[in-house]
Design an enzyme around this catalytic site. Sequence first.
Site, mmCIF file in Angstrom:
data_model
loop_
_atom_site.group_PDB
_atom_site.id
_atom_site.type_symbol
_atom_site.label_atom_id
_atom_site.label_comp_id
_atom_site.label_asym_id
_atom_site.label_seq_id
_atom_site.Cartn_x
_atom_site.Cartn_y
_atom_site.Cartn_z
ATOM 1 N N GLU A 290 43.055 53.055 59.531
ATOM 2 C CA GLU A 290 43.969 53.905 58.754
ATOM 3 C C GLU A 290 43.837 53.642 57.258
ATOM 4 O O GLU A 290 44.132 54.514 56.451
ATOM 5 C CB GLU A 290 45.430 53.669 59.178
ATOM 6 C CG GLU A 290 45.839 54.555 60.342
ATOM 7 C CD GLU A 290 47.345 54.589 60.594
ATOM 8 O OE1 GLU A 290 47.733 55.246 61.557
ATOM 9 O OE2 GLU A 290 48.132 53.965 59.858
ATOM 10 N N HIS A 311 28.892 43.091 79.573
ATOM 11 C CA HIS A 311 28.437 43.734 80.808
ATOM 12 C C HIS A 311 28.750 45.225 80.816
ATOM 13 O O HIS A 311 28.656 45.877 81.845
ATOM 14 C CB HIS A 311 29.074 43.028 82.017
ATOM 15 C CG HIS A 311 28.658 41.600 82.122
ATOM 16 N ND1 HIS A 311 27.710 41.154 83.024
ATOM 17 C CD2 HIS A 311 29.024 40.515 81.387
ATOM 18 C CE1 HIS A 311 27.530 39.853 82.853
ATOM 19 N NE2 HIS A 311 28.307 39.442 81.868
ATOM 20 N N LYS A 425 50.381 66.050 64.266
ATOM 21 C CA LYS A 425 51.835 66.205 64.410
ATOM 22 C C LYS A 425 52.243 67.640 64.093
ATOM 23 O O LYS A 425 53.045 68.234 64.800
ATOM 24 C CB LYS A 425 52.574 65.263 63.446
ATOM 25 C CG LYS A 425 52.458 63.806 63.778
ATOM 26 C CD LYS A 425 53.372 63.018 62.843
ATOM 27 C CE LYS A 425 53.053 61.550 62.867
ATOM 28 N NZ LYS A 425 53.675 60.808 61.768
HETATM 29 O O1 PA5 Z 1 50.664 52.227 59.512
HETATM 30 C C1 PA5 Z 1 51.408 53.183 59.585
HETATM 31 O O2 PA5 Z 1 52.069 53.576 58.597
HETATM 32 C C2 PA5 Z 1 51.590 53.940 60.868
HETATM 33 O O3 PA5 Z 1 50.764 53.489 61.854
HETATM 34 C C3 PA5 Z 1 53.020 53.829 61.355
HETATM 35 O O4 PA5 Z 1 53.340 52.486 61.554
HETATM 36 C C4 PA5 Z 1 53.232 54.603 62.647
HETATM 37 O O5 PA5 Z 1 52.828 55.922 62.476
HETATM 38 C C5 PA5 Z 1 54.690 54.558 63.065
HETATM 39 O O6 PA5 Z 1 55.506 55.105 62.076
HETATM 40 P P1 PA5 Z 1 57.048 54.837 62.070
HETATM 41 O O7 PA5 Z 1 57.287 53.388 61.895
HETATM 42 O O8 PA5 Z 1 57.554 55.635 60.905
HETATM 43 O O9 PA5 Z 1 57.621 55.328 63.369
#
Ligand code: PA5
Length: 452
Positions: A290, A311, A425
Amino acid sequence: MKSISLDITKAAQFLSEGAVKAYEPQVKAAQEALENGTCPGNDFLGWLHLPSSITPEFIAELQSVANTLREKCEVVVVAGIGGSYLGARAVIEALGNSFAWLVQDKKNPTVVFAGNNIGEDYLAELTTYLKNKKFGVINISKSGTTTETALTFRLLKKQCEDQRGKEEAKDVIVAITDAHKGAARAAATKEGYKTFVIPDNVGGRFSVLTPVGLLPIAVAGFDITALVNGAADMEKATGKDVPFDENPAAIYAAVRNALYAEAGKKIEILVNYQPKLHFMSEWWKQLYGESEGKDGKGIFPASCDFTTDLHSMGQWIQEGERSIFETVISIEAPEKKVLFPHDDENLDGLNFLEGKRVDEVNKMAELGTRLAHVDGGVPNIRLSVPQLNEYYLGQVIYFFEIACGISGNILGVNPFNQPGVEAYKKNMFALLNKPGYEAESEAIQKRLADEK
Ligand code: PA5
């Protein structure tokens, strides 16, 4: 106290001489930019000095809430997705019994994870498992609106209240969310749940050392003070004034950028030789995926559990496209001891191992694999960890976080946003006719009709 250590010699040999050192000015610039808050995403730098700023009083408050959950619950469900669960799960699985779900351990509640998928069978099986159990919930969501987590929490809240009554449920539901906004905050305020705040300036994937990770880890019975101390010591060891050659995070950030830009290595495989580290790799994949995968750039973070995956993926790694490098997390000493016994008949031919520890075989598998993979053109980075305990895991966590911040800056991206996550989303809400998505719903229906 020992420290984790990095060996890049088997990666540097794939680069021109001095290629890693050549990144020193860029690393220094990235460190300055992080420290001075002049880098892209500078409103999300709260993790940078987080370990050294956590007070004993705050740890005590977390521990006290954890103790309440430990006393009142047989099972604690941690509801969260992405950065809101992976760090806690990584640490709990790394330190826990590999057969935790089968072992009747009366000392600690069973910690299970939910709110990280939309599997109907998963939720049906979870709610069945929780039937007639004294369970509690830690509801974790920074935005407080994430569908997977919100949907799961709605089910769990109802079940908890039905089974324990509203008053008692209030004592075993904890919310970790934004200070003011989001549905999780609204529900917590209305119902009077105990809450912890996720600081505005700490993004989800950098939040394991906030209550997001620390509360579930404490509930599972692990020492969060030692975890934070390990991270704080790594914060010192990787500070901007530490010389480049002595800073493992600086070197890791430099070598992976050199492998990417100069040697065409587009995929990094995080490898472990301990099955307990599986979720450490999942946490790491999110952190780097990310943070760096944007603007058409970024190393693809993959992972393998060795020797298991030798494996299955071993063939590809040895002889497939030469676009990969490996980073191995190597645990120097196991916690427990198993010796190979003698067998008079020796039908399996394994008497040559008699009296040896299983870990000795594992270490020879690691060395043998490294030699084979390097011969096959796979650069190898090795992160050596003295022991699998809270203190060294704290070091590992901060090491990867700071290296990620530096590395993303060198790559020229904003490592602290994740705009690409919104695309699915938007489509999902449009397809579900969520109020407010009318225009998107219409457009998507037209598109699907055109595609038929
Ligand atoms: O690193 C990030 O920002 C994301 O992976 C969030 O942690 C994830 O989308 C969950 O979001 P939230 O804590 O708002 O539910």
